[in-house]
Design a protein around this motif. Structure first.
Motif, short mmCIF file in Angstrom:
data_model
loop_
_atom_site.label_atom_id
_atom_site.label_comp_id
_atom_site.label_asym_id
_atom_site.label_seq_id
_atom_site.Cartn_x
_atom_site.Cartn_y
_atom_site.Cartn_z
N SER A 1 0.83 -1.20 0.00
CA SER A 1 0.00 0.00 0.00
C SER A 1 0.87 1.26 0.00
O SER A 1 0.50 2.27 -0.58
N LEU A 2 2.05 1.18 0.60
CA LEU A 2 2.97 2.33 0.54
C LEU A 2 3.43 2.58 -0.89
O LEU A 2 3.42 3.71 -1.37
N LEU A 3 3.81 1.52 -1.58
CA LEU A 3 4.29 1.67 -2.96
C LEU A 3 3.15 2.08 -3.90
O LEU A 3 3.38 2.78 -4.89
N GLU B 1 13.84 4.15 2.47
CA GLU B 1 12.67 4.83 3.04
C GLU B 1 11.61 3.82 3.49
O GLU B 1 11.02 3.96 4.56
N LEU B 2 11.39 2.81 2.66
CA LEU B 2 10.43 1.76 3.03
C LEU B 2 10.85 1.12 4.35
O LEU B 2 10.02 0.87 5.23
N ALA B 3 12.13 0.88 4.48
CA ALA B 3 12.65 0.23 5.69
C ALA B 3 12.37 1.07 6.93
O ALA B 3 11.88 0.57 7.93
N ALA C 1 14.17 -4.55 0.61
CA ALA C 1 14.54 -4.90 -0.76
C ALA C 1 14.04 -6.30 -1.10
O ALA C 1 13.51 -6.54 -2.21
N ALA C 2 14.21 -7.23 -0.15
CA ALA C 2 13.79 -8.61 -0.40
C ALA C 2 12.28 -8.71 -0.58
O ALA C 2 11.78 -9.45 -1.43
N LYS C 3 11.54 -7.94 0.22
CA LYS C 3 10.08 -7.97 0.12
C LYS C 3 9.62 -7.46 -1.24
O LYS C 3 8.72 -8.03 -1.86
N VAL C 4 10.23 -6.35 -1.69
CA VAL C 4 9.85 -5.79 -2.99
C VAL C 4 10.17 -6.81 -4.10
O VAL C 4 9.34 -7.07 -4.98
N GLU D 1 -0.55 4.62 10.62
CA GLU D 1 -0.05 5.66 9.72
C GLU D 1 0.88 6.62 10.46
O GLU D 1 1.97 6.93 10.00
N TYR D 2 0.42 7.09 11.63
CA TYR D 2 1.25 8.00 12.42
C TYR D 2 2.59 7.34 12.76
O TYR D 2 3.64 7.98 12.72
N ASP D 3 2.52 6.06 13.09
CA ASP D 3 3.71 5.35 13.51
C ASP D 3 4.76 5.33 12.38
O ASP D 3 5.94 5.56 12.61
N MET D 4 4.30 5.08 11.16
CA MET D 4 5.23 5.08 10.01
C MET D 4 5.87 6.45 9.83
O MET D 4 7.07 6.57 9.63
#
Lengths: 161, 387
Positions: free
Chosen positions: A6-8, A18-20, A31-34, B292-295
């Motif tokens: 959902s982030l991507l 950034e994802l990390a 990286a592995a998850k993506v 969301e806030y946590d991220m």
């Protein structure tokens, strides 16, 4: 849906680093998850959402309602494959309701789209009818409001109302 | 005509730094990180409950303490989430936001000359109302070194014969600090022996990260001395609905009620119906917003620390409170310069009392994209400062 997905889907340009940070995992894990999502065929690509009204010579878009005769055993798959293979076609969805396939098409001009429908789509075996809707303006695409200055953050507007 | 004579206490309210700063930050193109309210819209099912109440014509006064059905839901959620038992009939008052609960508590309890201990850096509106009551502020300074917690030593040093109230606000605005049950036990040990009433403003109780929210009212013997205040603004993204509540003993509630019922007659009826729906069916909304806030929190802390603005990891609320002293600038100068050169608005820490000097408050109740853009600009600002 997995959080990383959902982030991507909101911002495909988030780096693994950034994802990390966002997910509280290591960069390697991100990286592995993506990679895994790509490998499993869940992530199919990364696109850019544009406001085409600002682009010179932007393409013309149309949505075509296609009524078709499903084929024995193959159902809609065969005709869907044929439509998908056409280069001018952006998206194809099987629909419940009055028609069978929703086909999103782009072309340089209205004329080009019209010719495409008449010559390439309508003539396919098993197509019963087409109904073409030209798209006049796009307000929102994939969750993104296209008009400049429009904000989903109502807070600031209330404070100056 | 002679000039109007206003209440003399008005002039005793210290001039706010925030006011001065906000005058600078009026340009609409400014990227703001200054807002203290959720960016999420109120969940639709909660809005629908309010619409329903309007359509059904349920728009009359309610009891001044609020609808009994709402008080029952409040009682039940406090029991379910925080293991606190309050009787809906005589231990709960529904208020016009947590702000009005605070005001009613201060007015009902304070006499001129009383001392009120507040934990600084502190939420901005405590001081003016306490001053309007003619009471004296005794600030206790907390620091980033221990996550802005109140220590028993600092509390002991602040208590005098005149101490009437202790105001707690954990999770804290502006620092994001929290107190654990053990932290509260250490404080309770002192307070049990004193005739001090505790006002515990727990408006951010639903927004803690990796820790369970604790309340001082959970400590033995403290429920009887505590006025617990909470509300719907932060947990359910319902700021504009102005709905809050306060819980305490029947005696305290009865006395506050004398003032409250005359001051406001009753809280907004429509908001109360929305509040019932929020408490009944809002757990999932809270969960989603907290995630969301946590991220965002992790992103903000990571980047602030990397750009040379050391920041204690906030465990609650939606604020980061980084130390900006490495810039060599005062809080106000830092914020003005950042505003001028990068058009990013953060709040100078000293807006929350002298103890906040050397810090800024960074609100992360904004979309990820918004926060990232702001962080990029702040990083550029920091790099230019280092040159």
């Amino acid at each position: 849906m997995e959080k990383i997905l959902s982030l991507l889907r909101n911002n495909a340009r988030l780096s693994n680093r950034e994802l990390a940070v966002l997910l509280g995992i290591t960069e390697e894990e991100a990286a592995a998850k993506v990679k895994a999502l790509e490998k499993e065929g869940i992530i199919k690509g990364y696109l850019t959402v544009c406001n085409e009204s600002k682009i010179e010579n932007a393409p013309v878009h149309a949505m075509i309602e296609l009524k078709v005769v499903p084929m024995k055993e193959l159902g809609f798959q065969d005709i869907a494959n044929r439509v998908v293979a056409l280069e001018a076609v952006d998206s194809v969805y099987l629909m419940a309701g009055d028609y069978d396939l929703a086909v999103f098409v782009k072309g340089k001009t209205m004329q080009e789209v019209a010719t495409f429908v008449a010559k390439r789509l309508a003539t396919l075996d098993s197509v019963l009818s087409t109904n073409t809707h030209f798209i006049l303006n796009k307000y929102k695409e994939d969750g993104i409001i296209l008009e400049d200055g429009s904000t989903q953050d109502i807070r600031s507007t209330l404070k100056s109302e | 005509m002679s000039p109007i004579k206003f209440n003399e206490r008005l002039s005793k309210i210290p001039e706010g730094v925030l006011h001065k700063y906000l005058e600078l930050a009026t340009d609409p193109s400014i990227l703001s990180l200054s807002v203290g309210e959720p960016d999420f819209p109120t969940p639709f099912h909660i809005r629908q409950a309010a619409i329903d109440s309007i359509q059904l014509g349920k728009t009359f006064y309610t009891p001044s303490r609020g609808l009994l059905s709402l008080r029952k839901e409040i009682s039940s959620i406090l029991s379910r989430k925080h293991h606190l038992e309050y009787d809906p009939v005589n231990e709960i008052i529904v208020t016009v936001g947590a702000s009005q609960a605070l005001e009613a508590a201060f007015i009902t309890l304070l006499n001129p000359g009383d001392e009120v201990i507040i934990i600084t850096p502190a939420y901005i509106t405590y001081v003016p109302i306490i001053v309007m009551c003619g009471a004296t502020i005794v600030p206790v300074v907390t620091s980033a070194d221990n996550g802005f917690k109140l220590t028993p030593e600092a509390l002991n040093a602040a208590i005098t014969d005149k101490t009437k109230l202790l105001v707690l606000n954990y999770p804290s605005n502006p620092t994001g600090g929290v107190m654990t049950h053990e932290d509260y036990e250490a404080i309770a040990k002192i307070l049990r022996l004193k005739e001090i009433v505790v006002i515990s403003d727990e408006i951010y109780s639903e927004l803690t990260y990796g820790v369970t929210h604790a309340s001082i009212a959970q400590c033995d013997g403290m429920r009887e001395k505590t006025i617990l205040i909470n509300g719907f603004s932060k947990a359910y993204a319902m700021t504009g609905w102005r709905l809050g509540y306060m819980c305490s003993t029947p005696e305290i509630i009865k006395n506050i009620s004398i003032y409250h019922s005359n001051a406001i007659l009753c809280p907004q009826t429509i908001s109360q119906f929305a509040g019932i729906e929020a408490l009944k069916n809002g757990d999932e909304d809270i969960h989603h917003m907290r995630e969301e806030y946590d991220m965002r929190r992790r992103l903000v802390i990571d980047r602030l620390n990397k750009m040379g603005l050391p920041c204690a990891t906030p465990l609650g609320a939606f604020y980061a409170f980084p130390d900006i002293r490495s810039s060599g600038l005062s809080s106000m100068d830092f914020c003005s310069a950042l505003l001028q050169s990068k058009k990013v608005a953060v709040i100078p820490g000293n807006a929350f009392g002298a103890a906040g000097e050397g810090y800024i408050r960074f609100s992360y109740s904004y979309s990820l994209q918004h926060i990232q853009e702001a962080l990029d600009r702040m990083e550029a600002f920091m790099n230019e400062l280092k040159k």
